[in-house]
Every structure is written in C-alpha cells, then in structure tokens.
Design a protein around this motif. Sequence first.
Motif, mmCIF file in Angstrom:
data_model
loop_
_atom_site.group_PDB
_atom_site.id
_atom_site.type_symbol
_atom_site.label_atom_id
_atom_site.label_comp_id
_atom_site.label_asym_id
_atom_site.label_seq_id
_atom_site.Cartn_x
_atom_site.Cartn_y
_atom_site.Cartn_z
ATOM 1 N N ALA A 134 20.924 66.064 39.191
ATOM 2 C CA ALA A 134 20.578 65.539 37.879
ATOM 3 C C ALA A 134 21.578 65.998 36.822
ATOM 4 C CB ALA A 134 19.179 65.996 37.496
ATOM 5 N N TYR A 135 22.556 66.798 37.220
ATOM 6 C CA TYR A 135 23.381 67.476 36.216
ATOM 7 C C TYR A 135 24.820 66.999 36.166
ATOM 8 C CZ TYR A 135 19.290 70.321 36.544
ATOM 9 O OH TYR A 135 17.987 70.730 36.565
ATOM 10 N N TRP A 409 0.043 61.764 33.104
ATOM 11 C CA TRP A 409 1.461 61.847 32.759
ATOM 12 C C TRP A 409 2.302 60.669 33.246
ATOM 13 C CZ3 TRP A 409 4.475 63.978 29.344
ATOM 14 C CH2 TRP A 409 5.843 64.114 29.580
ATOM 15 N N TRP A 429 9.367 68.918 22.813
ATOM 16 C CA TRP A 429 10.721 68.950 23.367
ATOM 17 C C TRP A 429 11.093 70.381 23.683
ATOM 18 C CZ3 TRP A 429 12.572 64.851 25.283
ATOM 19 C CH2 TRP A 429 12.546 63.617 24.633
ATOM 20 N N ASP A 439 21.154 62.826 22.556
ATOM 21 C CA ASP A 439 20.323 61.952 23.389
ATOM 22 C C ASP A 439 18.982 61.620 22.761
ATOM 23 O OD1 ASP A 439 21.900 61.648 25.878
ATOM 24 O OD2 ASP A 439 21.832 63.825 25.797
ATOM 25 N N LEU A 451 15.748 58.598 25.540
ATOM 26 C CA LEU A 451 14.851 59.537 24.872
ATOM 27 C C LEU A 451 14.540 59.201 23.417
ATOM 28 C CD1 LEU A 451 16.231 62.811 26.417
ATOM 29 C CD2 LEU A 451 14.432 61.327 27.233
ATOM 30 N N MET B 41 11.767 63.357 30.777
ATOM 31 C CA MET B 41 12.063 63.743 29.406
ATOM 32 C C MET B 41 13.259 64.683 29.367
ATOM 33 S SD MET B 41 10.068 62.622 26.933
ATOM 34 C CE MET B 41 9.541 60.974 27.269
ATOM 35 N N ASN B 42 14.089 64.635 30.400
ATOM 36 C CA ASN B 42 15.223 65.547 30.458
ATOM 37 C C ASN B 42 16.505 64.805 30.095
ATOM 38 O OD1 ASN B 42 17.216 67.313 31.116
ATOM 39 N ND2 ASN B 42 16.375 67.864 33.112
ATOM 40 N N PRO B 43 17.144 65.201 28.978
ATOM 41 C CA PRO B 43 18.340 64.468 28.535
ATOM 42 C C PRO B 43 19.485 64.537 29.548
ATOM 43 C CG PRO B 43 17.958 66.431 27.184
ATOM 44 C CD PRO B 43 16.773 66.278 28.065
ATOM 45 N N LYS B 44 19.480 65.544 30.416
ATOM 46 C CA LYS B 44 20.581 65.678 31.376
ATOM 47 C C LYS B 44 20.476 64.652 32.511
ATOM 48 C CE LYS B 44 22.499 69.370 29.548
ATOM 49 N NZ LYS B 44 23.694 69.101 28.780
ATOM 50 N N VAL B 45 19.269 64.095 32.692
ATOM 51 C CA VAL B 45 19.108 63.104 33.761
ATOM 52 C C VAL B 45 19.466 61.732 33.214
ATOM 53 C CG1 VAL B 45 17.517 62.174 35.473
ATOM 54 C CG2 VAL B 45 17.252 64.510 34.698
ATOM 55 N N THR B 46 20.698 61.317 33.435
ATOM 56 C CA THR B 46 21.144 60.055 32.848
ATOM 57 C C THR B 46 20.645 58.867 33.666
ATOM 58 O OG1 THR B 46 23.167 60.174 34.100
ATOM 59 C CG2 THR B 46 23.223 61.100 31.900
#
Lengths: 544, 324
Positions: A134-135, A409, A429, A439, A451, B41-46
Amino acid sequence: MSVKKNIILILCIFLFLSCSQKKDDALFNDPGKPGYGDTIITGSIGEPSNLIPILSSDSASHEVSSYIYNGLVKYDKNLNIIGDLAKSWDISKDNLSITFHLKKDVKWHDGKPFTAHDVMYTYRVIIDPKTPTAYSGDFKLVREAKVIDDYTFRATYSKPFAPALMSWGTSVLPAHLLESSDITASPLTRKPVGTGRYIFKEWIAGDRVLLSANNNYFEGRPYIDRYIMRIIPDSATMFLELKQYGIDMMGLTPLQSVRQTDYPKFKREFNKFKYLSFSYVYLGYNLKHKFFKDKGVRQAISYAINKQEIIDGVLLGQGVESTGPFKPDMWSYNGNVRKYEYNTEKALALLHEAGFKKGSDGILEKDGATFEFIVLVNQGNTVRIQCAELIQKRLSEIGIKVRIRVIEWASFINEFIDKKNFEAVILGWTIPRDPDIFDIWHSSKQGKKELNFISFENKEVDELLVKARHTLNKEERKKYYFRIQEILAEEQPYTFLFIPYANVAVHRRFKGIEPAPAGLMHNFEKWYVPEGQRRHKINAALSP
Amino acid sequence: MLRYLLKRCFFMIPMIFGITLISFVIIHLTPGEPDVMGGEMNPKVTKEVRERIRTLYGLDKPLHIQYYMWVKRFVKLDFGISFSQDRRPVIDKIKERIPVTISINLLSMSLIFLIGIPIGIYCARYKDSILDKGLTAFVFAGYAAPTFWIALLLMIFFGVYLDWLPISGLKSFNYEEFSPIGKVFDLTKHLALPICISAFGGLAGISRYMKNSLLEVLRQEYIVTAYAKGLPESMVLRKHALRNALLPVITILGLSVPGLIGGSVIFESIFSIPGMGQLFYMSVMSRDYPTIMGILVIGAFLTLLGNLIADIMYAVADPRIRIG
C-alpha cells in the motif's frame, strides 16, 4: 468424609498462600540504576498479519516491525527528522536529489553487513507492480535511484517533494535474504530478519510474538531483555490482564483511565502517562448539500456545538479542543485562527442572515424547507455515537433537527461515503507526522475512494497545498500551512471537534519513560528496570 | 443397507456444491472488498494500488468466473491462498487452529455428558423433588445466561480477586521453562475456566434430553414387569431403563460432530484462545474469501457427515429405517 474435607481445605489454603505475594509499597519508588534485564509484556487486540512491513497495514504488524527494522531516517521525540541507518544526508542545490551517507558498522541479525544495496532492493521491491504493497505512492515519484558506493545512496526526484526525506524512513529490508525469491512467499513474512533493536525469536499463532534484545545493536543494546506482544482480542479481558499483571503496558480508554484505575492498589503498581494522540474527530458536511453550501450555516453550527461539553462528557476530560487538522505540539500547528466558542446567539444571528426563520413548530425553515439533516456514524464507535447525541441536543436547541444513523463500517464507506450519499458525518483522521494533507483537502481528490469526500474546493488552499508539498524549506512550508489553517477555520468545511489524549498505563518498575509529542515509545531502548525490581528472570537457554 | 449408504453418499455431492454456491454468492454480496478493508481512509493507499490488488486477486472478473476458478481449485482439494496480508495457504491457517478448537470442544463435550447425564437420570428418578427443580433451574440458568457475562464475572473473581487462575490465553509466556508436570498444571489452570463455562452452557440440552427419554422408558410396561418380579430399583434403572433411554442420547453424539470444529467468537475472544471461531470472524471482517470458503466447506462436509453417521446409527438401532 471429614478427611476429604480437610484435604480440600488444606489445598485451598495452600493455593491461596502460593498465589498471594506480599507487595512492598515503596519497592518501585527507587529509580535505581540502568541495567540489563527483565521482560516487557504488551497486549494487542489484533494479531500481526505479516512481519515484512511493506506488505501489511495493520498496527500490530507495524508495532512489532518497528523493533526489528530501521529506516534510513526517523523522527526524534519532538518530531524532527534525524538519521537512523543514515549517518547524514545532503540535499542538492536544486532540491531534487537526496544523497544518504549510511552508517558503516550496521549488521543484519544474521551477521551480514548492511549496505546501500539493501536500500536499493527495498526501493525496487516497493515500486515493483507485482508487490502487493500500500506504500508505493511516495516512491513512484522517484525519477532515479542509485547506489553510488556501498555506503552512499542517492534518490532523485523530478520535482522537489517535501515528504520525500521522511518517506525513506520506511523499513529497509535485507536484500541478501529476499532478492532471489517472491517476497510474498518468503519465510521472512513470519520470521523477520532486520537491523533493529530486537531480534525476532518466536511467533505462536494467535497467542504471542517474542523478541529478544539485539546485543550488537549499532546504538547499543536495549536494557530490557525481551519484548513480548500477547494477542488478547477482547479489550475487557486485556484490562483484567493488566490488573492481574499479565501484561505490563496498555492504552486506556477515558473511562478506564479516569474511573476504573483510580484506586490505591493500581496506583501502587502502575504509572499513567498521557500525551496528545495523533488524531482528531470532526463533524464533516457534504458541501454539495443545499444548506451546507453556505459558509454562514457551517459557522453557525460550529457556534452552536459545545466542544468542551463533548470533551467533558464523552472523553471525561481526556482531550483538547481541535481547531484544525494538526495538533498543538507540532511545528505546523497554527493556534491563532478563528475560534468558535459555544454561543447560540451568534449561531442564530448567522442563521437568520442566511435566510432561516423559525417555523411554527420551532424548527428553522428556509424557502419552505425545514432545517433537518442526518448525521452518519460508524457502528461500534461509542465515542462518536455519543458525540452525535450531544450535537443533536445542542442543535435542537437552536431549531435544527438532527437524526443519527449508525451504520456498519463497510457499508458506511461503500454505500454512503464513496457515493457521497450523506448530509453530515462524524469521522476521525489520523494526523500525519509530516504535515502534508494534500490528499484530504485538494479539490482534485474528490473521485471515488478518494479522501476529499466532502467536496471541498478552495483555489487558495489548492495552490498552498501544492506549494507546501514542493517546498523543502521548513520555515517557508510552515507559512503555507499556517495560511491553510486560517482558511479552514474560516470556511469550516468540518467542525473540528477534539483531539483525544492517549492514556497509557505502564508498570512502575519500568524507568526512564519520557512522554513527548512523538508519543511514549520513542526512547524504548533506554527504558530499564533496576535490579531488585525485576520480575522475570530469564532461563539461560532463552537469552540471546 | 449398502445401497442405502451409497444413495446417501451420492446425494451429498450436489448438496456440497449447492452449499458452496450459496455461500460464495452471499459473501460476495456483502459490501467491501479484501485488503482494501481498513485502508479505505488511508491517504497512502492510492487508486492504482487498489486496482492492482483487485487484479491480483481476480476480483475484476465476473462473479461466475470467480466461482468457476474456485471450484476448479476446490476439486483438487486446494483451498487457495488467503487474501489477508499474510498470504498463507488457507489450509495451513485452518490446520494451525483446528487442534485447539477440537480439543477444547472435546473436553467440554465430555464434561457435558459426564455431568449432564447423571443430572438427567437424577431428575427423572426423583421427578418434582426440590433438588430436581433446583437442578433444572441451574441448567437453564447456564443455558440462558450470556457466556461473556459469566466469563467476565468468573475472570474477575478467580483471576483478579482471588488471583488463583490466569485470565486468558492457553499457556504462560514462560511455559517452555516449566517441567513436564508444571506444563500440564499450567495448561489445566488456563483451560479450567473456558471449559467449565462452555460446558455450563451445554448442560441444559443433554440433561433435559436424558430426563425425558428416561421418563418415557420408565412408563413402559416392561419396567412395571421388572418391578413386579421383585428386582431392586437400582437394577431396574441400570439394566432395563437406562440402556434403552441412552440410545437417542447417543445419536446426539453424531449430530455434535460438526460442532467440534466450530468455535464461538465471543468466547474465544474473551479467553484469547486462537481457535476457529476467531479465524472465521477475522476472515469475514477482512472479506478474506478463500478462508471463509475453506471453513464453510469443511463445516458443511462435517455437518453432512454427522447427519450420515446419525442416520447410520438409527439404522443400526432400528431395522425399519434400513428397509425403507
């Protein structure tokens, strides 16, 4: 019969005596001297999934990995960037490339030396499309990565990129063990080898992970011999384990911290530490909504909500009011922005200005439409549900009807947030250590699964976000973020509610703990237990 | 008999496929997809990352093709690789957890039978006595009270207040350093609460079953005959009544087979027992389709097997079924 009874009685007494040890009140008062020994046991709700950190995104995996691996850089206790595996680094005049000079005396846990080739491998595997990580986002911006010699590594970007330096804080992986195989099937996913403070020993599935101190750590061996993470999926059980000394450390909820640990025996055995957590909770508006389009309406609602009441009632005082997307102890935080104290008159005045009139039933109306809306909250998060209830009450006082809808959720995200099918929502957040909030606030980030789901659009913020992102000078960057916070405070696309405190109980025999803006664990290798206060002796067979 | 058996076995095959088809469709109907769960909700997961992961898992293909691919692997008894971040073979994940669940269920089931049957016999023999009513109230209390609540109360009492028993887990963290006797003692201490509590909940069923079936038998004429010929009461109960009354109870054993691999989520979470219940819950929460399907198929197979065994037992006991 009586013999049998006696035996049972004796057994009970024996059990009772063997289990209740006498505790000496003053035992843990002595700070003592740092020394090697003892074990710390922590608890985790979830089990780690994968101990190659780029392949996992859960907090348990990342916590264990943080003891085993190092990045090139890291944050110190005040959130400044300092070298970790890198001794130093130079940034080129055009701000496009970073050259890292690596430490030379670093060894992997299997004894092989650490070199720039490991950094290169880590970079290549992260950007490899076959790696399910994911990074990769930050690393895709690297134009060229180069090993200059065994201890020098250079990354070049096509545009200056402010979060670039910190992105190299990602865990560096051992090339010699991973290079020849498929990373997802590597044994290292369950038996990691790193350069870090602790060496992986054992992982019993569903039960615990055990690490032991690295004698050859390049910054010196940590004082505490072993680290154990027990997996305890139920938080009530975890709290009981803490009370019974089955674990040494645990994050407490406000209720646990304020009420349930406020008795002498607990205080005798545990210290409680408190720091601002890296998160905030907000009430977000759908800016496409016919009423919420109007800035005045949003400001009015912010005036009508009593934030202090929420903090006192829901968090039992364990939080501070939030005014923007950062927390007060960060360098990017601007405390000098427009604030919305609780004031119903101002709220009503703003609403009248916006054209609302009180109807016959006491509810505000505009052009025949009554002011009512639904707040969405995700299931299982009691703090947010209670916030919604307090907001509902305060808004009903000024004539706005609020309904609360609690949703599971997955459907919350897929059916409501992604489809922008909501009026207002209470969410939180995580506050990033690096202040890049592109973002969340940039107008280009309104697509599906992106987001900026509230559809916030502001030209000046857009420009500032881009500028801040591509400026490496901290003072200059700070100016941009200060201005962004002013605009957000004025616009109120969210009503920023609060930043909760993290409350952590740690057993009193651990000394040298320093709460700081970075949290509690930043100097974990310097924690120690003085001789005479140690609880767990280590069998020779288990020590490294 | 053989023909009957073969017929039963043959009908199991379409049944299994029916079950898998329905489960497969239902799981895919739930909102949310694997791996992106928790990363929403994770900005790093594009966006690209999401797309990549979907393709990797074959989630971009239509549902019937995904099912076809799954069945193709399944007929070779390959349950595939888990979608969760550890990416381990599903079968390994199940193998790791099944022993714990089965042994705990076996222990608590033996305890249920050991205590439940005598309670049932006693209640039938001394029907309407005060102790009968007391015991009935006791077993129903166990059935009705929520496990998690009783578990927490007992954990506070035995764990925190008396400090006699450990609160959760299966072994102490320094288990390896104990002597063999110490190890057994340590395990016993850890298992005492979970097993007693889960047995407590199951007492009602078996003791009621026993009581009713024994009462039924005691009304029969041959019991009267036995009394009439002057046999002592214990002999009548043991030799004549109990044997007949136990038959239906034994068939319950067959029906309990699928229950052996199913664990309770709440129960396992409270006691931090790494069992099947937790695995199933976690995989549902993370939409880990291969693991969910793996567990469901094994569960379905055992249920069908349990039914088959129960039927065979009936057939052995009652010739009328064999012929029909």
